[in-house]
Design a protein around this motif. Structure first.
Motif, short mmCIF file in Angstrom:
data_model
loop_
_atom_site.label_atom_id
_atom_site.label_comp_id
_atom_site.label_asym_id
_atom_site.label_seq_id
_atom_site.Cartn_x
_atom_site.Cartn_y
_atom_site.Cartn_z
N LYS A 178 0.83 -1.21 0.00
CA LYS A 178 0.00 0.00 0.00
C LYS A 178 0.86 1.26 0.00
O LYS A 178 0.51 2.26 -0.65
CB LYS A 178 -0.93 0.00 1.21
N GLU A 179 1.97 1.23 0.73
CA GLU A 179 2.87 2.38 0.75
C GLU A 179 3.44 2.63 -0.65
O GLU A 179 3.50 3.77 -1.12
CB GLU A 179 4.02 2.14 1.74
N VAL A 180 3.84 1.56 -1.32
CA VAL A 180 4.45 1.70 -2.64
C VAL A 180 3.44 2.09 -3.70
O VAL A 180 3.69 2.97 -4.53
CB VAL A 180 5.14 0.37 -3.03
N LEU A 181 2.25 1.48 -3.67
CA LEU A 181 1.27 1.67 -4.72
C LEU A 181 0.33 2.84 -4.49
O LEU A 181 -0.08 3.51 -5.45
CB LEU A 181 0.43 0.40 -4.88
N LEU A 182 -0.03 3.08 -3.23
CA LEU A 182 -1.18 3.94 -2.94
C LEU A 182 -0.89 5.17 -2.08
O LEU A 182 -1.81 5.93 -1.79
CB LEU A 182 -2.28 3.11 -2.25
N ASN A 183 0.35 5.38 -1.68
CA ASN A 183 0.69 6.51 -0.83
C ASN A 183 1.09 7.70 -1.70
O ASN A 183 2.20 7.75 -2.24
CB ASN A 183 1.83 6.13 0.13
N ALA A 184 0.21 8.67 -1.82
CA ALA A 184 0.46 9.83 -2.69
C ALA A 184 1.60 10.69 -2.17
O ALA A 184 2.39 11.23 -2.97
CB ALA A 184 -0.81 10.65 -2.83
#
Length: 357
Positions: A268-274
């Protein structure tokens, strides 16, 4: 005939990382270095066909044996305990190690005088693309999850070279997505009771060619849930002996356990953290290679990743953005396309890393 060279770097903590290097394409000043982390059980030698094709694609291939595989340092007992108990520190150490390896590779090449090409102005050539095949996607994405894993000095160097993160046909558990109770998993097969049975069953499952009614989803019911198919990637007994490293099975089994929660948080950090996307390797593009005839768990990984990404993107305020993610279907290919059709595989890689940014 290109003969790749074998090397080993000793990194911090006396950890050895062994790799196979195709070398730079002759006379090219803008080639891209593709650093590959292999999947479970199959080690770097399963990529041995790539060097014969890489230079014609203006690529330099560097295939790293993950820890616990030949030439690379095994996990210690305490590290295996961290992995088995699902501790986040296991992934943090992995991210630091991957960053250290890439940094060392850049520095060692600089010592030769030529160095490796930096990222081109349009981002489509030069630089370094980091790839994870199958469960190796966990290794590939680990260095992008937390700025604290890389020192400011190291980051200053790495950001001049690292331009792509490539997910090569990763399964859903490479992102920590929930298990689906009505689908087939070799490691949950009650008919498999011995390591040899698992090795044989897993190989048949993972190397089969499936005919999915709809590999793009949205439902797992549209994916072929068979244990295996009649058409499979063909390996000789000698090739399997070289490619498959059975002593790594305990660490690969552990990936399916409690560490899944930490893997999901990391992904989630890599893919979804703006915020992270704009402050840490902000120019890195992500590519998801989805082989349309792989075992169901791989297209399901792509389906779920696309769903989560689109949902997160739609919720963002207009002034924020996520890291760019492009899905590249590899039509007619299975999980072993780098062996069955290296040129189709490298074509798909280039489509991703040379696509619009």
């Amino acid at each position: 005939m290109i003969t790749p060279t074998e090397h080993t770097y000793r990194l911090s903590g006396d950890i050895d990382m062994s790799f196979m290097d195709s070398g730079a394409p002759p006379d090219s000043k803008d080639y891209t270095t593709l650093i590959i982390f292999h999947g479970g059980v199959f080690d770097r030698t399963s990529f041995e066909k790539l060097p014969q094709y890489a230079h014609s694609f203006n690529l330099r291939t560097v295939v790293v044996n993950r820890r616990g595989y030949p030439g690379s340092t095994p996990y210690t007992e305490s590290e295996m305990e961290d992995l088995s108990q699902g501790k986040k520190v296991h992934l943090e150490k992995l991210g630091s190690l991957v960053g250290s390896f890439v940094e060392r590779f850049i520095e060692e090449n600089e010592k030769t005088g030529a160095g490796i090409p930096r990222i081109s102005g349009d981002g489509k050539s030069g630089g370094v693309a980091i790839m994870g095949w199958s469960i190796g996607a966990v290794s590939a994405m680990s260095m992008f999850a937390d700025p604290a894993l890389i020192s400011p000095k190291s980051y200053s160097l790495l950001q001049k070279y690292v331009k792509d993160l490539v997910f090569y046909d990763p399964p859903a558990h490479a992102f920590g997505y929930p298990y689906l109770s009505d689908m087939y998993y070799p490691w949950r097969d009650k008919d498999i009771t011995t390591p040899d049975q698992f090795s044989s069953g897993f190989l048949s499952w993972v190397s089969s060619y499936y005919q999915h009614p709809n590999p793009n989803g949205p439902s797992a019911t549209l994916l072929d849930n068979s244990k295996s198919t009649a058409q499979q990637t063909s390996f000789s007994s000698e090739e399997l002996e070289r490619f498959c490293h059975k002593p790594s099975l305990p660490q690969e089994f552990a990936i399916f356990g409690p560490i899944q929660s930490a893997i999901n948080s990391m992904s989630k950090e890599v893919l979804l953290n703006a915020d992270l996307a704009t402050s840490f390797f902000p120019n890195v593009k992500m590519t998801f290679l989805m082989c349309t005839r792989s075992p169901w768990l791989c297209p399901w990984g792509a389906i779920e990743t696309r769903r989560h990404y689109v949902e997160a993107y739609m919720k963002l305020p207009s002034h924020q953005k996520l890291r760019e993610l492009e899905f590249v279907p590899v039509d007619g290919a299975n999980h072993m396309v780098h062996w069955d059709d290296p040129e189709q595989f490298l074509d798909a890689v280039l489509e991703g890393i040379q696509g619009d940014r």
